[in-house]
Design an enzyme around this catalytic site. Structure first.
Site, PDB file in Angstrom:
ATOM      1  N   ARG A 105       3.228 -29.724  11.016  1.00 43.10           N
ATOM      2  CA  ARG A 105       3.342 -30.951  10.221  1.00 43.10           C
ATOM      3  C   ARG A 105       4.219 -30.690   9.008  1.00 43.10           C
ATOM      4  O   ARG A 105       3.973 -29.746   8.268  1.00 43.10           O
ATOM      5  CB  ARG A 105       1.969 -31.402   9.727  1.00 43.10           C
ATOM      6  CG  ARG A 105       1.079 -31.910  10.783  1.00 43.10           C
ATOM      7  CD  ARG A 105      -0.048 -32.732  10.219  1.00 43.10           C
ATOM      8  NE  ARG A 105      -0.779 -32.134   9.095  1.00 43.10           N
ATOM      9  CZ  ARG A 105      -1.758 -32.741   8.453  1.00 43.10           C
ATOM     10  NH1 ARG A 105      -2.119 -33.973   8.792  1.00 43.10           N
ATOM     11  NH2 ARG A 105      -2.396 -32.155   7.473  1.00 43.10           N
ATOM     12  N   THR A 109       5.899 -35.414   4.643  1.00 48.56           N
ATOM     13  CA  THR A 109       5.848 -36.663   5.423  1.00 48.56           C
ATOM     14  C   THR A 109       4.646 -36.697   6.373  1.00 48.56           C
ATOM     15  O   THR A 109       4.294 -37.761   6.885  1.00 48.56           O
ATOM     16  CB  THR A 109       7.110 -36.803   6.282  1.00 48.56           C
ATOM     17  OG1 THR A 109       7.118 -35.722   7.245  1.00 48.56           O
ATOM     18  CG2 THR A 109       8.376 -36.743   5.434  1.00 48.56           C
ATOM     19  N   ASP A 204      -4.682 -21.622   9.675  1.00 50.97           N
ATOM     20  CA  ASP A 204      -4.861 -20.557   8.680  1.00 50.97           C
ATOM     21  C   ASP A 204      -6.197 -19.857   8.861  1.00 50.97           C
ATOM     22  O   ASP A 204      -6.288 -18.631   8.696  1.00 50.97           O
ATOM     23  CB  ASP A 204      -4.774 -21.141   7.269  1.00 50.97           C
ATOM     24  CG  ASP A 204      -3.328 -21.410   6.852  1.00 50.97           C
ATOM     25  OD1 ASP A 204      -2.409 -20.794   7.437  1.00 50.97           O
ATOM     26  OD2 ASP A 204      -3.119 -22.248   5.969  1.00 50.97           O
TER      27      ASP A 204
HETATM   28  C1  PRP Z   1      -2.630 -28.791  12.502  1.00 51.64           C
HETATM   29  C2  PRP Z   1      -3.493 -29.002  13.731  1.00 51.64           C
HETATM   30  C3  PRP Z   1      -2.779 -30.117  14.451  1.00 51.64           C
HETATM   31  C4  PRP Z   1      -2.219 -30.926  13.297  1.00 51.64           C
HETATM   32  C5  PRP Z   1      -3.066 -32.158  13.149  1.00 51.64           C
HETATM   33  O1  PRP Z   1      -1.517 -28.056  12.790  1.00 51.64           O
HETATM   34  O2  PRP Z   1      -3.649 -27.834  14.488  1.00 51.64           O
HETATM   35  O3  PRP Z   1      -1.755 -29.661  15.307  1.00 51.64           O
HETATM   36  O4  PRP Z   1      -2.323 -30.129  12.126  1.00 51.64           O
HETATM   37  O5  PRP Z   1      -2.527 -33.004  12.199  1.00 51.64           O
HETATM   38  P1  PRP Z   1      -1.968 -34.451  12.586  1.00 51.64           P
HETATM   39  O6  PRP Z   1      -2.966 -35.089  13.468  1.00 51.64           O
HETATM   40  O7  PRP Z   1      -1.836 -35.122  11.251  1.00 51.64           O
HETATM   41  O8  PRP Z   1      -0.633 -34.271  13.242  1.00 51.64           O
HETATM   42  P2  PRP Z   1      -0.463 -27.605  11.654  1.00 51.64           P
HETATM   43  O9  PRP Z   1       0.640 -28.612  11.537  1.00 51.64           O
HETATM   44  O10 PRP Z   1      -1.195 -27.275  10.393  1.00 51.64           O
HETATM   45  O11 PRP Z   1       0.204 -26.332  12.280  1.00 51.64           O
HETATM   46  P3  PRP Z   1      -0.428 -24.886  12.600  1.00 51.64           P
HETATM   47  O12 PRP Z   1      -1.440 -25.077  13.714  1.00 51.64           O
HETATM   48  O13 PRP Z   1       0.760 -24.116  13.049  1.00 51.64           O
HETATM   49  O14 PRP Z   1      -1.047 -24.345  11.356  1.00 51.64           O
HETATM   50  N1  URA Z   2      -4.690 -29.819  10.185  1.00 54.62           N
HETATM   51  C1  URA Z   2      -5.695 -28.974   9.853  1.00 54.62           C
HETATM   52  O1  URA Z   2      -5.652 -27.793  10.220  1.00 54.62           O
HETATM   53  N2  URA Z   2      -6.732 -29.453   9.159  1.00 54.62           N
HETATM   54  C2  URA Z   2      -6.807 -30.737   8.762  1.00 54.62           C
HETATM   55  O2  URA Z   2      -7.797 -31.123   8.101  1.00 54.62           O
HETATM   56  C3  URA Z   2      -5.746 -31.594   9.092  1.00 54.62           C
HETATM   57  C4  URA Z   2      -4.705 -31.124   9.815  1.00 54.62           C
END
Ligand code: PRP
Ligand code: URA
Length: 210
Positions: A105, A109, A204
């Site tokens: 994400r 945005t 994380d």
């Molecule tokens: C997190 C999670 C989802 C996303 C959800 O990933 O694992 O993929 O956020 O958020 P959304 O519904 O608003 O799109 P993140 O973008 O933090 O990436 P990561 O798993 O690499 O840490």
């Molecule tokens: N992604 C995460 O890992 N946690 C949240 O709460 C939202 C998006």
């Protein structure tokens, strides 16, 4: 709640989810719990797989049995956090093929940014289970399923551990044909797009990066 959305009320899942949320739970415990919850969710999400009749020769006689028809499943974790659900899902279905979709994400945005997509070559003949612990705005889940649908799989199910109502509505609207399985539904998103109360940043916490 409509029939396409299953929010689990099983005591084992609810118990494990409570420990998962706790900020005192460390990386090792968090990883194990994500995997265990994914295993329990997969058990339920495969409930309606079609069966076919087979005859099995036991040491005594012929047994008229059932086996899963076709056995053509694919799991697609959304990187990174979805990786934490793969091992548990494979405990239930060890022969499933695995695809990977990389999305993160944009912190300003909250829009998903794609950086990787590798899916099984025959995904068009498979029932696909998309794995991602968090459904927040829904942007990542919608984008992942958009990518998978280009390859015309037999069906798609989405498994997440926690969803926000905003993300659930967005996903149902964008992909009304996808069944959604969640271990818990929370209150809302905060101003940074995090689920409240949620469990923090799933990636994380699984990988120990913060
Ligand atoms: C997190 C999670 C989802 C996303 C959800 O990933 O694992 O993929 O956020 O958020 P959304 O519904 O608003 O799109 P993140 O973008 O933090 O990436 P990561 O798993 O690499 O840490
Ligand atoms: N992604 C995460 O890992 N946690 C949240 O709460 C939202 C998006």
């Amino acid at each position: 709640m409509d029939r396409r959305v299953i929010i689990f009320d099983h005591p084992l899942i609810q118990h494990k989810l409570s420990i998962l949320r706790d900020k005192q739970t460390g990386t090792k415990g968090f990883r194990e719990l994500v995997s265990e919850i994914a295993m329990l969710m997969m058990y339920e999400a495969t409930r309606n797989l079609p069966l076919e009749d087979i005859d099995v020769e036991t040491p005594i006689a012929t047994a008229h049995c059932k086996c899963i028809s076709g056995k053509r499943l694919a799991f697609v974790p959304v990187l990174r956090a979805g990786l934490g659900m793969v091992e548990g899902a494979l405990t239930m279905v060890p022969a499933a093929k695995i695809g990977h979709i990389g999305l993160y994400r944009n912190e300003q945005t909250l829009e998903p940014v794609e950086y990787y997509c590798k899916l099984p070559h025959d995904i068009g003949n498979r029932d696909v289970f998309v794995l991602d612990p968090m459904l927040a705005t829904g942007g990542s889940a919608i984008a992942a399923i958009d990518l998978i649908k280009k390859r015309k799989p037999r069906s798609i199910k989405f498994l997440c551990i926690i969803c926000a109502p905003e993300g659930l509505e967005a996903l149902k609207k964008a992909h009304p044909d996808v069944d959604i399985f969640c271990a818990g539904m929370d209150s809302h998103l905060n101003e940074n797009g995090y689920i409240v109360p949620g469990l923090g940043d799933a990636g994380d916490r699984i990988f120990g990066t913060k």
